[in-house]
Scaffold this active site. Sequence first.
Site, PDB file in Angstrom:
ATOM      1  N   GLN A  77       0.823  -1.208   0.000  1.00  0.00           N
ATOM      2  CA  GLN A  77       0.000   0.000   0.000  1.00  0.00           C
ATOM      3  C   GLN A  77       0.861   1.265   0.000  1.00  0.00           C
ATOM      4  O   GLN A  77       0.552   2.257   0.657  1.00  0.00           O
ATOM      5  CB  GLN A  77      -0.958  -0.012   1.188  1.00  0.00           C
ATOM      6  CG  GLN A  77      -2.169  -0.888   0.984  1.00  0.00           C
ATOM      7  CD  GLN A  77      -3.029  -0.430  -0.181  1.00  0.00           C
ATOM      8  OE1 GLN A  77      -3.127   0.757  -0.473  1.00  0.00           O
ATOM      9  NE2 GLN A  77      -3.661  -1.379  -0.862  1.00  0.00           N
ATOM     10  N   SER A  78       1.931   1.240  -0.759  1.00  0.00           N
ATOM     11  CA  SER A  78       2.858   2.372  -0.820  1.00  0.00           C
ATOM     12  C   SER A  78       2.233   3.595  -1.484  1.00  0.00           C
ATOM     13  O   SER A  78       1.710   3.516  -2.593  1.00  0.00           O
ATOM     14  CB  SER A  78       4.105   1.953  -1.596  1.00  0.00           C
ATOM     15  OG  SER A  78       4.891   3.064  -1.941  1.00  0.00           O
TER      16      SER A  78
END
Length: 338
Positions: A77-78
């Site tokens: 989930q960067s």
Amino acid sequence: MNLQKFPRYPLTFGPTPIQPLKRLSAHLGGKVELYAKRDDCNSGLAFGGNKTRKLEYLIPDALAQGCDTLVSIGGIQSNQTRQVAAVAAHLGMKCVLVQENWVNYHDAVYDRVGNIQMSRMMGADVRLVPDGFDIGFRKSWEDALADVRARGGKPYAIPAGCSDHPLGGLGFVGFAEEVRAQEAELGFQFDYVVVCSVTGSTQAGMVVGFAADGRADRVIGVDASAKPAQTREQILRIAKHTADRVELGRDITSADVVLDERFGGPEYGLPNEGTLEAIRLCAKLEGVLTDPVYEGKSMHGMIEKVRLGEFPAGSKVLYAHLGGVPALNAYSFLFRDG
């Protein structure tokens, strides 16, 4: 200090607004005035965020080198990789993203919603890798760079957070200069700036930028890595390098780097009860959303510092909102009841 010598490719709307957090300030006793600088609203490119500000200084270098592919890395989930994907799409470049399993969190849709969903929609080549969290250079990223070269492409290497890059600190030197101009319009200076820190270049750039008027140690980093020794070392190293590049005129020392280690647990990407309380409180009082990985932890840190009297009465505190809200969908179970 000379930031203007570096070329900048505009990817943001311009100076980000400073918003008073009047209801949150009053809720916490009214003795400290809280404000937010909304870098979460800085661009029309896939919601923007702090990495978009940094990329404004990396992109001219990529274009000057004739690169055709942006290659970056982050967790599943960067926010970093989502912003790199957006910039690549905007510029008509290819994009390869290495998404490692940095967070010990399990949800059926964790790798299909939020940031990673947007990156795929923008055409990025997303490569899931099972390796765990670390802010250093990664073999998976180096392998991706080599793969682009082997296929005849010319990659531009963008490390995690844009941080451990020769130009990674410049964007937030600019943040400090921007704040100074806004302070002149507001008629006061902020006593403290609170910022989330993990890979380090956001705080490092601020430290250098605010060192120009003697406020380096008024930048209060809130660690969200749960590996504060590594984060602190990286902030200091990047700040020293950035200070040299912009000709600050003085050395940056360990005394300039303030990193609060109390709010990063239990580990990277996992919120604690204080994180969740801060997210809900800020949302309900101000309509300002933060996330469980980064901004919820720095918001928790700021709130607790007010509650504990660690900011003197009368202080004006600026919260740097760096973004991160697109990850909320990946944590929907935590907020199923609000």
